[in-house]
Design a protein around this motif. Structure first.
Motif, PDB file in Angstrom:
ATOM      1  N   ILE A  79       0.863  -1.180   0.000  1.00 35.36           N
ATOM      2  CA  ILE A  79       0.000   0.000   0.000  1.00 35.36           C
ATOM      3  C   ILE A  79       0.899   1.230   0.000  1.00 35.36           C
ATOM      4  CG2 ILE A  79      -0.203  -0.078   2.529  1.00 35.36           C
ATOM      5  CD1 ILE A  79      -3.012   1.114   2.243  1.00 35.36           C
ATOM      6  N   GLU A  80       0.496   2.281  -0.703  1.00 33.51           N
ATOM      7  CA  GLU A  80       1.337   3.467  -0.805  1.00 33.51           C
ATOM      8  C   GLU A  80       0.655   4.682  -0.178  1.00 33.51           C
ATOM      9  OE1 GLU A  80       2.090   5.397  -4.490  1.00 33.51           O
ATOM     10  OE2 GLU A  80       0.090   5.034  -5.290  1.00 33.51           O
ATOM     11  N   THR A  81       1.426   5.773  -0.087  1.00 35.08           N
ATOM     12  CA  THR A  81       0.894   7.040   0.411  1.00 35.08           C
ATOM     13  C   THR A  81       0.563   7.949  -0.761  1.00 35.08           C
ATOM     14  OG1 THR A  81       3.099   8.039   0.547  1.00 35.08           O
ATOM     15  CG2 THR A  81       2.274   6.907   2.513  1.00 35.08           C
ATOM     16  N   SER A  82      -0.204   8.980  -0.479  1.00 32.66           N
ATOM     17  CA  SER A  82      -0.428  10.048  -1.459  1.00 32.66           C
ATOM     18  C   SER A  82      -0.685  11.343  -0.690  1.00 32.66           C
ATOM     19  CB  SER A  82      -1.588   9.721  -2.397  1.00 32.66           C
ATOM     20  OG  SER A  82      -2.839   9.872  -1.744  1.00 32.66           O
ATOM     21  N   GLY A  83      -0.863  12.428  -1.438  1.00 34.26           N
ATOM     22  CA  GLY A  83      -1.043  13.733  -0.827  1.00 34.26           C
ATOM     23  C   GLY A  83       0.254  14.513  -0.837  1.00 34.26           C
ATOM     24  N   PRO A  84       0.173  15.849  -0.757  1.00 34.05           N
ATOM     25  CA  PRO A  84       1.373  16.694  -0.828  1.00 34.05           C
ATOM     26  C   PRO A  84       2.370  16.431   0.284  1.00 34.05           C
ATOM     27  CG  PRO A  84      -0.561  17.980  -0.190  1.00 34.05           C
ATOM     28  CD  PRO A  84      -1.056  16.652  -0.632  1.00 34.05           C
ATOM     29  N   ASP A  85       1.915  15.949   1.421  1.00 36.50           N
ATOM     30  CA  ASP A  85       2.798  15.632   2.539  1.00 36.50           C
ATOM     31  C   ASP A  85       2.782  14.141   2.857  1.00 36.50           C
ATOM     32  OD1 ASP A  85       3.583  18.372   3.130  1.00 36.50           O
ATOM     33  OD2 ASP A  85       1.526  18.659   3.820  1.00 36.50           O
ATOM     34  N   ASP A  86       2.383  13.316   1.862  1.00 39.20           N
ATOM     35  CA  ASP A  86       2.271  11.871   2.070  1.00 39.20           C
ATOM     36  C   ASP A  86       1.425  11.550   3.301  1.00 39.20           C
ATOM     37  OD1 ASP A  86       3.782  11.117  -0.136  1.00 39.20           O
ATOM     38  OD2 ASP A  86       5.662  11.295   0.950  1.00 39.20           O
ATOM     39  N   GLU A  87       0.350  12.327   3.460  1.00 40.10           N
ATOM     40  CA  GLU A  87      -0.476  12.199   4.660  1.00 40.10           C
ATOM     41  C   GLU A  87      -1.601  11.178   4.526  1.00 40.10           C
ATOM     42  OE1 GLU A  87      -2.540  15.448   2.214  1.00 40.10           O
ATOM     43  OE2 GLU A  87      -0.528  14.656   2.524  1.00 40.10           O
ATOM     44  N   VAL A  88      -1.757  10.581   3.345  1.00 41.23           N
ATOM     45  CA  VAL A  88      -2.861   9.668   3.076  1.00 41.23           C
ATOM     46  C   VAL A  88      -2.330   8.262   2.797  1.00 41.23           C
ATOM     47  CG1 VAL A  88      -4.852   9.190   1.585  1.00 41.23           C
ATOM     48  CG2 VAL A  88      -4.203  11.561   2.079  1.00 41.23           C
ATOM     49  N   ALA A  89      -2.884   7.276   3.487  1.00 39.04           N
ATOM     50  CA  ALA A  89      -2.667   5.876   3.110  1.00 39.04           C
ATOM     51  C   ALA A  89      -3.698   5.559   2.035  1.00 39.04           C
ATOM     52  CB  ALA A  89      -2.830   4.952   4.305  1.00 39.04           C
ATOM     53  N   LYS A  90      -3.215   5.225   0.850  1.00 39.97           N
ATOM     54  CA  LYS A  90      -4.047   5.164  -0.350  1.00 39.97           C
ATOM     55  C   LYS A  90      -4.308   3.713  -0.753  1.00 39.97           C
ATOM     56  CE  LYS A  90      -3.521   6.584  -5.207  1.00 39.97           C
ATOM     57  NZ  LYS A  90      -2.522   7.200  -6.117  1.00 39.97           N
ATOM     58  N   LEU A  91      -5.565   3.358  -0.920  1.00 40.04           N
ATOM     59  CA  LEU A  91      -5.959   1.995  -1.268  1.00 40.04           C
ATOM     60  C   LEU A  91      -6.394   1.922  -2.724  1.00 40.04           C
ATOM     61  CD1 LEU A  91      -6.468   2.398   1.911  1.00 40.04           C
ATOM     62  CD2 LEU A  91      -7.952   0.403   1.707  1.00 40.04           C
ATOM     63  N   LEU A  92      -5.649   1.151  -3.518  1.00 41.35           N
ATOM     64  CA  LEU A  92      -5.999   0.901  -4.914  1.00 41.35           C
ATOM     65  C   LEU A  92      -5.922  -0.602  -5.198  1.00 41.35           C
ATOM     66  CD1 LEU A  92      -3.999   3.638  -6.898  1.00 41.35           C
ATOM     67  CD2 LEU A  92      -6.433   3.663  -6.386  1.00 41.35           C
ATOM     68  N   PRO A  93      -6.722  -1.417  -4.545  1.00 45.35           N
ATOM     69  CA  PRO A  93      -6.652  -2.857  -4.829  1.00 45.35           C
ATOM     70  C   PRO A  93      -7.172  -3.150  -6.235  1.00 45.35           C
ATOM     71  CG  PRO A  93      -8.559  -2.369  -3.460  1.00 45.35           C
ATOM     72  CD  PRO A  93      -7.781  -1.090  -3.569  1.00 45.35           C
ATOM     73  N   PRO A  94      -6.719  -4.238  -6.850  1.00 44.56           N
ATOM     74  CA  PRO A  94      -7.331  -4.629  -8.121  1.00 44.56           C
ATOM     75  C   PRO A  94      -8.850  -4.763  -7.968  1.00 44.56           C
ATOM     76  CG  PRO A  94      -5.376  -5.952  -7.686  1.00 44.56           C
ATOM     77  CD  PRO A  94      -5.645  -5.162  -6.439  1.00 44.56           C
TER      78      PRO A  94
END
Length: 426
Positions: free
Chosen positions: A387-402
């Motif tokens: 799982i990766e982060t996103s947002g300008p400060d990497d403040e979001v745990a980002k869910l993109l499962p298939p």
């Protein structure tokens, strides 16, 4: 309690010694991957990982989908054309016909299909170039927290300061305006844009285009409402501005419908598609253009890899998912399941000031504490969840499962995420 792996990390020295410092994801996921199937990955040590990353959204149909694999193997072993520049091939013909029949016609959409090159940045660059050609204007309006690519044109309309700095030259002819809720719930961000367009003293020239993501993926899983999107479209129609929707990550079913803007009932002038349009993770991009704006001269925008035939084969097979509305309904159902699970995690840890975001299976949980999402993702990796982060400060745990992930896989991944939040707190 989900146990962490006991095995030592694989040797990463080859990558550290021979690969450029620009490498990124292999730093976040420091193992050597070898096999994959569906929503699972295995490294060279045989460890099984659940994939909540999906190639940054390029693997909506999962890894090595069996039907696509068979089509590709059959194609390769039959002496068919693999590389063809933009020449006419049987594989391209079949994709174009199938895309029109399965995607465009049922939605009553009329677009010419352009193959600009195989990446998301390629389709964005072509869209910007065409909008300027059609209108004779130079300026393009984008939005705060936008991400549209890493080449110079796409970077000029990307908001992230770190990525922009890498250009090394001025990034001109672009203006950033506030995305919905950027100024808070009480402020209509489009009022400012409208005033700038109305006022000849605003300092902003009438733009060639407005480009937007309906859900900002790299920007932090920021979701635009249908009402806001409709208002943007109305502004474009009022001032004869082309509306470009960048559906590179949010498209191909990631939010539920094939196009992320369908629920808003808008009709962009240009649509940018890449990532999962290739079906199998093969490089491919489309720029969809309303016929009246298809003003290219032959060869005016070209490239060596404007249509990889293997990608055509896989992409054609992937369109089978869209013959009925079942896939959309299942994605929305799973998205609701993820949303409820994330909200429970946020409620269980009020001190983290967590906020749940997203649409469909494009979801995230934002944390108030700097670097906390990075800690969560690091803990998740030790528990064999990608799982990766996103947002300008990497403040979001980002869910993109298939999108093909089953409930068991979702439950396992969400359980690991919950354990990872607890571990990051500790």
């Amino acid at each position: 309690m989900i146990p962490t792996t006991e095995k030592a990390s694989p040797d990463m020295r080859v990558f550290e010694q021979l690969e450029s410092e620009v490498r990124s994801y292999c730093r976040s996921f420091p193992t050597v991957f070898e096999k994959a199937q569906g929503y699972k990955l295995w490294d060279t040590q045989g460890r099984e990982f659940i994939d909540f990353f999906a190639g940054a959204g390029a693997l909506n149909y999962g890894h090595n989908h069996p039907a696509m694999t068979k089509k590709l193997v059959d194609y390769l072993t039959s002496g068919n054309i693999v590389h063809s520049l933009d020449m006419a091939t049987k594989a391209k013909e079949e994709f174009l016909k199938r895309f029109d029949e399965v995607i465009l016609q049922p939605r009553q959409l009329d677009y010419k299909v352009m193959f600009p090159g195989p990446t998301g940045a390629n389709t964005v660059e072509s869209a910007l170039k065409l909008a300027r050609k059609v209108t004779g204007r130079e300026t393009v309006i984008s939005f705060t927290h936008a991400f549209h690519g890493m080449t110079l044109g796409a970077l000029s309309i990307t908001a992230n300061s770190f990525k922009r700095h890498g250009a090394g030259v001025p990034l001109n002819h672009a203006v950033s305006m506030p995305y919905e809720n950027y100024l808070g719930d009480a402020v209509d961000s489009l009022t400012l844009l409208e005033r700038y367009l109305e006022d000849k003293g605003s300092g902003i020239d009438l733009p060639a285009a407005i480009i937007l993501e309906t859900v900002q993926g790299e920007g932090g899983i920021n979701v635009a409402s249908s009402q806001w999107l409709k208002q943007v479209e109305q502004l474009c129609r009022r001032w004869d501005i082309l509306l470009i929707v960048d559906d590179v990550q949010a498209g191909c079913g990631r939010t539920g419908p094939f196009f992320s803007f369908e629920a808003a009932g808008i009709e962009p002038d240009i649509i940018c598609l890449s990532k999962s349009i290739g079906g199998y993770g093969l490089p491919m991009a489309l720029t969809l253009i309303k016929p009246e704006f298809d003003k290219w001269a032959p060869g005016e925008h070209n490239g060596t890899f404007r249509g990889h035939n293997l990608a055509f084969v896989a992409a054609t097979e992937a369109l089978s998912f869209w013959e009925t509305d079942t896939f959309t309904k299942e994605t929305l159902r799973k998205g609701e399941k993820v949303k409820l699970a994330l909200q429970r995690m946020a409620d269980d840890h009020p001190e983290l000031e967590a906020e749940v975001r997203g649409r469909g299976l494009m979801a995230g949980i934002a944390f108030g504490e700097t670097d906390f999402a990075s800690k969560v993702c690091k803990e998740a990796f030790t528990r064999q969840l990608i799982i990766e982060t996103s947002g300008p400060d990497d403040e979001v745990a980002k869910l993109l499962p298939p999108l093909i992930i089953d409930d068991e896989g979702l439950d396992r991944g969400l359980a690991i995420l919950e354990e990872s939040i607890k571990a990051a707190k500790a």
